[in-house]
Design an enzyme around this catalytic site. Structure first.
Site, PDB file in Angstrom:
ATOM      1  N   GLY A  64      25.256 -33.173 -50.562  1.00  0.00           N
ATOM      2  CA  GLY A  64      26.088 -32.057 -50.129  1.00  0.00           C
ATOM      3  C   GLY A  64      27.221 -32.455 -49.204  1.00  0.00           C
ATOM      4  O   GLY A  64      27.836 -31.589 -48.571  1.00  0.00           O
TER       5      GLY A  64
ATOM      6  N   GLU B 167      15.051 -32.343 -48.374  1.00  0.00           N
ATOM      7  CA  GLU B 167      15.087 -31.104 -47.578  1.00  0.00           C
ATOM      8  C   GLU B 167      13.681 -30.615 -47.256  1.00  0.00           C
ATOM      9  O   GLU B 167      13.444 -30.036 -46.195  1.00  0.00           O
ATOM     10  CB  GLU B 167      15.920 -30.038 -48.320  1.00  0.00           C
ATOM     11  CG  GLU B 167      17.410 -30.401 -48.286  1.00  0.00           C
ATOM     12  CD  GLU B 167      18.207 -29.962 -49.494  1.00  0.00           C
ATOM     13  OE1 GLU B 167      17.731 -29.131 -50.281  1.00  0.00           O
ATOM     14  OE2 GLU B 167      19.339 -30.483 -49.656  1.00  0.00           O
TER      15      GLU B 167
ATOM     16  N   HIS C  71      11.542 -33.560 -52.206  1.00  0.00           N
ATOM     17  CA  HIS C  71      12.980 -33.532 -51.915  1.00  0.00           C
ATOM     18  C   HIS C  71      13.199 -33.742 -50.419  1.00  0.00           C
ATOM     19  O   HIS C  71      12.413 -33.276 -49.595  1.00  0.00           O
ATOM     20  CB  HIS C  71      13.592 -32.200 -52.368  1.00  0.00           C
ATOM     21  CG  HIS C  71      15.089 -32.232 -52.352  1.00  0.00           C
ATOM     22  ND1 HIS C  71      15.812 -32.042 -51.190  1.00  0.00           N
ATOM     23  CD2 HIS C  71      15.989 -32.460 -53.337  1.00  0.00           C
ATOM     24  CE1 HIS C  71      17.102 -32.158 -51.491  1.00  0.00           C
ATOM     25  NE2 HIS C  71      17.239 -32.405 -52.773  1.00  0.00           N
TER      26      HIS C  71
ATOM     27  N   GLU D 278      17.982 -40.303 -53.978  1.00  0.00           N
ATOM     28  CA  GLU D 278      18.996 -39.461 -53.346  1.00  0.00           C
ATOM     29  C   GLU D 278      19.191 -39.892 -51.896  1.00  0.00           C
ATOM     30  O   GLU D 278      18.415 -39.487 -51.016  1.00  0.00           O
ATOM     31  CB  GLU D 278      18.549 -37.994 -53.347  1.00  0.00           C
ATOM     32  CG  GLU D 278      18.284 -37.413 -54.714  1.00  0.00           C
ATOM     33  CD  GLU D 278      18.371 -35.885 -54.689  1.00  0.00           C
ATOM     34  OE1 GLU D 278      19.203 -35.358 -55.418  1.00  0.00           O
ATOM     35  OE2 GLU D 278      17.638 -35.234 -53.931  1.00  0.00           O
TER      36      GLU D 278
ATOM     37  N   GLY E  92      22.884 -31.074 -57.337  1.00  0.00           N
ATOM     38  CA  GLY E  92      22.766 -29.887 -56.487  1.00  0.00           C
ATOM     39  C   GLY E  92      23.923 -28.939 -56.736  1.00  0.00           C
ATOM     40  O   GLY E  92      23.966 -28.231 -57.744  1.00  0.00           O
ATOM     41  N   GLY E  93      24.895 -28.946 -55.845  1.00  0.00           N
ATOM     42  CA  GLY E  93      26.009 -27.995 -55.879  1.00  0.00           C
ATOM     43  C   GLY E  93      26.664 -27.809 -57.243  1.00  0.00           C
ATOM     44  O   GLY E  93      26.924 -26.673 -57.672  1.00  0.00           O
TER      45      GLY E  93
ATOM     46  N   ASN F 164      19.202 -28.964 -59.596  1.00  0.00           N
ATOM     47  CA  ASN F 164      18.382 -28.418 -58.515  1.00  0.00           C
ATOM     48  C   ASN F 164      19.177 -27.286 -57.872  1.00  0.00           C
ATOM     49  O   ASN F 164      20.113 -27.542 -57.116  1.00  0.00           O
ATOM     50  CB  ASN F 164      18.068 -29.521 -57.498  1.00  0.00           C
ATOM     51  CG  ASN F 164      17.316 -28.995 -56.282  1.00  0.00           C
ATOM     52  OD1 ASN F 164      16.902 -27.836 -56.250  1.00  0.00           O
ATOM     53  ND2 ASN F 164      17.146 -29.854 -55.284  1.00  0.00           N
ATOM     54  N   TRP F 165      18.805 -26.062 -58.215  1.00  0.00           N
ATOM     55  CA  TRP F 165      19.576 -24.910 -57.729  1.00  0.00           C
ATOM     56  C   TRP F 165      19.293 -24.609 -56.256  1.00  0.00           C
ATOM     57  O   TRP F 165      19.944 -23.759 -55.661  1.00  0.00           O
ATOM     58  CB  TRP F 165      19.283 -23.677 -58.583  1.00  0.00           C
ATOM     59  CG  TRP F 165      19.715 -23.786 -60.024  1.00  0.00           C
ATOM     60  CD1 TRP F 165      20.267 -24.886 -60.644  1.00  0.00           C
ATOM     61  CD2 TRP F 165      19.635 -22.762 -61.029  1.00  0.00           C
ATOM     62  NE1 TRP F 165      20.538 -24.592 -61.957  1.00  0.00           N
ATOM     63  CE2 TRP F 165      20.159 -23.309 -62.226  1.00  0.00           C
ATOM     64  CE3 TRP F 165      19.161 -21.444 -61.046  1.00  0.00           C
ATOM     65  CZ2 TRP F 165      20.228 -22.562 -63.411  1.00  0.00           C
ATOM     66  CZ3 TRP F 165      19.229 -20.709 -62.220  1.00  0.00           C
ATOM     67  CH2 TRP F 165      19.761 -21.272 -63.387  1.00  0.00           C
ATOM     68  N   LYS F 166      18.279 -25.267 -55.689  1.00  0.00           N
ATOM     69  CA  LYS F 166      17.887 -25.044 -54.285  1.00  0.00           C
ATOM     70  C   LYS F 166      17.700 -23.544 -54.035  1.00  0.00           C
ATOM     71  O   LYS F 166      17.236 -22.839 -54.929  1.00  0.00           O
ATOM     72  CB  LYS F 166      18.906 -25.703 -53.348  1.00  0.00           C
ATOM     73  CG  LYS F 166      19.098 -27.194 -53.664  1.00  0.00           C
ATOM     74  CD  LYS F 166      19.886 -27.955 -52.636  1.00  0.00           C
ATOM     75  CE  LYS F 166      20.003 -29.418 -53.079  1.00  0.00           C
ATOM     76  NZ  LYS F 166      20.694 -30.251 -52.099  1.00  0.00           N
TER      77      LYS F 166
ATOM     78  N   SER G 281      25.973 -35.572 -54.215  1.00  0.00           N
ATOM     79  CA  SER G 281      27.410 -35.341 -54.444  1.00  0.00           C
ATOM     80  C   SER G 281      27.875 -35.813 -55.825  1.00  0.00           C
ATOM     81  O   SER G 281      28.993 -36.299 -55.974  1.00  0.00           O
ATOM     82  CB  SER G 281      28.244 -35.987 -53.332  1.00  0.00           C
ATOM     83  OG  SER G 281      27.975 -35.352 -52.079  1.00  0.00           O
TER      84      SER G 281
HETATM   85  P1  13P Z   1      24.381 -32.215 -54.087  1.00  0.00           P
HETATM   86  O1  13P Z   1      24.626 -32.558 -55.546  1.00  0.00           O
HETATM   87  O2  13P Z   1      24.828 -30.824 -53.743  1.00  0.00           O
HETATM   88  O3  13P Z   1      24.886 -33.261 -53.175  1.00  0.00           O
HETATM   89  O4  13P Z   1      22.786 -32.172 -53.903  1.00  0.00           O
HETATM   90  C1  13P Z   1      22.028 -33.231 -54.348  1.00  0.00           C
HETATM   91  C2  13P Z   1      20.593 -32.856 -54.276  1.00  0.00           C
HETATM   92  O5  13P Z   1      20.011 -32.750 -53.219  1.00  0.00           O
HETATM   93  C3  13P Z   1      19.892 -32.595 -55.558  1.00  0.00           C
HETATM   94  O6  13P Z   1      18.515 -32.523 -55.355  1.00  0.00           O
END
Ligand code: 13P
Length: 255
Positions: free
Chosen positions: A172, A96, A94, A166, A234-235, A9-11, A213
């Site tokens: 994050g 967010e 998600h 999640e 994510g990251g 997920n590149w956000k 994470s």
């Molecule tokens: P991180 O891997 O950066 O913690 O993000 C997880 C996430 O929200 C994937 O959708």
């Protein structure tokens, strides 16, 4: 029997040029690991060029959202057929989007139905926040989100879904859930309600990821768990070498 699936997920990261650089660096390494389904989810603006760059590759492409209406006066939104024209997957609900953009279990459910109607595979996100976690409410929160997302779906539709557990406190933050704890919630609070609604066979067919994470260092711990079928990353998905390493570890642990 469930094929592992690792999705990035590149956000809200990567211009078109940056997205193309990343996908060019990912493509051949990921294609060399066919035992794992790997998926990239760039921002909307990069979907069409990334699709082109993935032509002939088996790396999957996903969007990060869609709107349930077919077309019309919905400024700024993207319709399901527009996503389906480019992608095979779509991340829905998600945390967010729930937190910053007012998404609810009911709106996530409408989006899931719209995605399925257009042949997309939804990656449905669920998970508790820190306050709920500390109050011991994880099971009830996650159960309610799962039940809410699945309203009105058939057993066949549910069996084909991907659900990502999640915990919001792990996103994050570098404070990942342990593999054992994530496995327990996935078994009890994700597969549990699916089994209650659709039976054990469907609960065993649906693929469930852990997210929060994850990285190359902790990936093996998750993949050793019987109920975890992959990760929503994510990251660590923003760097080619990290994401490739996570897919490689998944293939090694599950292979
Ligand atoms: P991180 O891997 O950066 O913690 O993000 C997880 C996430 O929200 C994937 O959708």
């Amino acid at each position: 029997m469930r094929k592992p699936i690792i999705a990035g997920n590149w956000k809200m990261n990567k211009t078109v040029a940056e997205a193309l650089t990343l996908v060019v660096n990912l493509r051949s390494a990921l294609d060399a690991i066919p035992a794992v389904t790997s998926v990239v989810c760039p921002p909307f603006t990069a979907l069409a060029p990334v699709k082109q760059a993935l032509n002939g590759s088996h790396v999957g492409l996903g969007a990060q959202n869609l709107f349930w209406e077919e077309k019309g006066a919905f400024t700024g939104e993207v319709a399901p057929n527009m996503v389906a024209e480019l992608c095979q997957y779509v991340i829905l609900g998600h945390s967010e989007r729930r937190q910053y953009f007012g998404e609810t279990d009911a709106s996530v459910n409408r989006k899931v139905k719209a995605a399925l109607a257009h042949g997309l595979i939804p990656i449905i996100c669920v998970g508790e926040n820190l306050e709920q976690y500390e109050a011991g409410a994880t099971d009830s929160v996650v159960r309610q989100q799962v039940n809410g997302a699945l309203v009105g779906l058939t057993a066949e539709q549910v069996a084909g879904l991907v659900i990502a557990y999640e915990p919001i406190w792990a996103i994050g933050t570098g404070k990942a859930a342990t593999g054992a704890a994530a496995n327990q919630i996935i078994s009890l609070s994700v597969r549990g309600p699916v089994a209650d609604l659709y039976g054990e066979a469907v609960a065993q067919a649906v693929r469930v990821q852990y997210g929060g994470s994850t990285n190359a260092k902790n990936m093996a711990e998750y993949m050793q768990q019987p109920d975890i079928d992959g990760a929503l990353v994510g990251g660590a998905s923003l760097k080619a070498e990290d994401f490739i390493e996570m897919v490689r570890i998944t293939a090694n642990v599950r292979g």
